[in-house]
Design a protein around this motif. Structure first.
Motif, PDB file in Angstrom:
ATOM      1  N   THR A 123      66.896  26.202  66.532  1.00 63.13           N
ATOM      2  CA  THR A 123      66.359  26.997  65.437  1.00 63.13           C
ATOM      3  C   THR A 123      65.756  28.267  66.008  1.00 63.13           C
ATOM      4  N   ARG A 124      65.839  29.331  65.217  1.00 61.26           N
ATOM      5  CA  ARG A 124      65.298  30.619  65.657  1.00 61.26           C
ATOM      6  C   ARG A 124      64.420  31.196  64.566  1.00 61.26           C
ATOM      7  N   LEU A 125      63.198  31.558  64.926  1.00 61.96           N
ATOM      8  CA  LEU A 125      62.299  32.226  63.990  1.00 61.96           C
ATOM      9  C   LEU A 125      62.774  33.651  63.740  1.00 61.96           C
ATOM     10  N   PRO A 126      62.632  34.161  62.516  1.00 55.99           N
ATOM     11  CA  PRO A 126      63.038  35.538  62.242  1.00 55.99           C
ATOM     12  C   PRO A 126      62.023  36.574  62.695  1.00 55.99           C
ATOM     13  N   PHE A 127      60.979  36.132  63.389  1.00 49.76           N
ATOM     14  CA  PHE A 127      59.964  37.054  63.899  1.00 49.76           C
ATOM     15  C   PHE A 127      59.467  36.511  65.233  1.00 49.76           C
ATOM     16  N   ALA A 128      58.820  37.341  65.997  1.00 51.53           N
ATOM     17  CA  ALA A 128      58.298  36.925  67.295  1.00 51.53           C
ATOM     18  C   ALA A 128      57.062  36.059  67.097  1.00 51.53           C
ATOM     19  N   ALA A 129      57.055  34.863  67.694  1.00 49.64           N
ATOM     20  CA  ALA A 129      55.923  33.948  67.562  1.00 49.64           C
ATOM     21  C   ALA A 129      54.831  34.323  68.561  1.00 49.64           C
ATOM     22  N   LYS A 130      53.582  33.999  68.202  1.00 51.82           N
ATOM     23  CA  LYS A 130      52.460  34.318  69.080  1.00 51.82           C
ATOM     24  C   LYS A 130      52.551  33.560  70.396  1.00 51.82           C
ATOM     25  N   ASN A 131      53.064  32.326  70.335  1.00 48.28           N
ATOM     26  CA  ASN A 131      53.165  31.529  71.567  1.00 48.28           C
ATOM     27  C   ASN A 131      54.453  31.807  72.335  1.00 48.28           C
ATOM     28  N   GLY A 132      55.282  32.722  71.818  1.00 52.74           N
ATOM     29  CA  GLY A 132      56.509  33.100  72.500  1.00 52.74           C
ATOM     30  C   GLY A 132      57.681  32.172  72.278  1.00 52.74           C
TER      31      GLY A 132
END
Length: 283
Positions: free
Chosen positions: A201-210
């Motif tokens: 799965t891929r988030l559509p935005f950059a996560a804070k934890n990377g």
């Protein structure tokens, strides 16, 4: 003389995995008294307390009641054996068909670093799914997939063993019991015959934890399982010429994009640089 720490605590490994999460790394256990105390670094629900290193302390249900140990009695969360490849391929294929990425054109198709900006075209969009943001919609899809699988595989009976799916008293679930802001891109990871072994799965935005990429996994959840880190093939090894060069790519989606641009290449992807070195060497 004080007892050596290494004689008291043991590290989990493949022969002796963690009794809580089932994984062969990170966690530890107490060697004495039948190895009945586990310190899990992944699962904390039900633990008596968390130590200063972030480990969740569990005591298994076969302890004697008269032992003066300040840890609550718990039972390890049951885990499932990973399902056969043909079942995983069927479930993941139908999941992508029922919930394609094209249902979410903003975040998954045209968004920043989504499929279109990466160089993929409309003919490729159908290869990817969209994991809904709402847990209710994910559970609805899980129930539908369970019905379809029982009609296709007469002896299956449940989705146990398909990474990402798990069961409790309320029924079958997909992913977490949590609502998110946006859907996630579902990226199929295929074997050398084109069958879907697992999904990322891929988030559509950059996560804070990377951690923008995650495996579709249900490890640590009731009757769930992990996916491992399989290689992703863009060719059939059986058809590989003897003198061919194999291009190794870090990242499943990157391999798909490279193959779309250079279909003459023999491409295999590893999820990250530290994963599955043994399979690469064997290949």
């Amino acid at each position: 003389m004080p007892t050596s720490i290494s004689k008291v605590f043991g590290r989990v490994n493949r022969r002796r995995p963690c009794r809580i999460c089932g994984k062969p790394d990170w966690c530890s256990y107490v060697r004495c008294d039948g190895e009945r105390i586990s310190i899990c670094m992944r699962v904390s629900d039900g633990a008596r307390k968390i130590n200063r290193h972030g480990g969740a302390i569990f005591i298994h249900d076969d302890w004697r009641e008269d032992r003066p140990i300040d840890v609550r009695v718990v039972t390890a969360i049951p885990q499932a054996t990973i399902a056969p490849l043909e079942i995983r391929d069927f479930v993941y294929g139908r999941l992508i068909e029922i919930s394609p990425a094209t249902l979410y054109p903003g975040p998954l198709i045209a968004g920043e670093k989504a499929l279109l900006p990466r160089g993929l075209s409309e003919c490729h969009f159908g290869d990817y799914g969209g994991l809904p943001a709402g847990s209710g919609e994910r559970d609805r899809i899980a129930r539908l997939l369970l019905q379809e699988m029982n009609g296709h595989f007469t002896n299956a009976g449940s989705l146990r063993g398909v990474p990402g799916f798990w069961e409790d008293r309320q029924g079958v679930h997909l992913w977490k019991l949590k609502d998110y802001l946006l859907p996630r891109l579902l990226i199929p990871v295929r074997d050398g015959s084109g069958r879907i072994q697992a999904c990322q799965t891929r988030l559509p935005f950059a996560a804070k934890n990377g951690l923008r990429y995650l495996w579709l996994s249900s490890s640590g959840l009731p009757h769930g399982t992990g996916s491992g880190s399989p290689l992703h093939f863009k060719f059939r090894p059986a058809d590989l010429p003897y003198d061919a060069r194999i291009v190794i790519v870090e990242g499943v989606l990157k391999a798909d994009v490279l193959y779309a641009l250079r279909p003459e290449l023999y491409i295999v992807a590893t999820p990250c640089v530290t994963a599955n070195h043994g399979a690469l060497v064997e290949l």
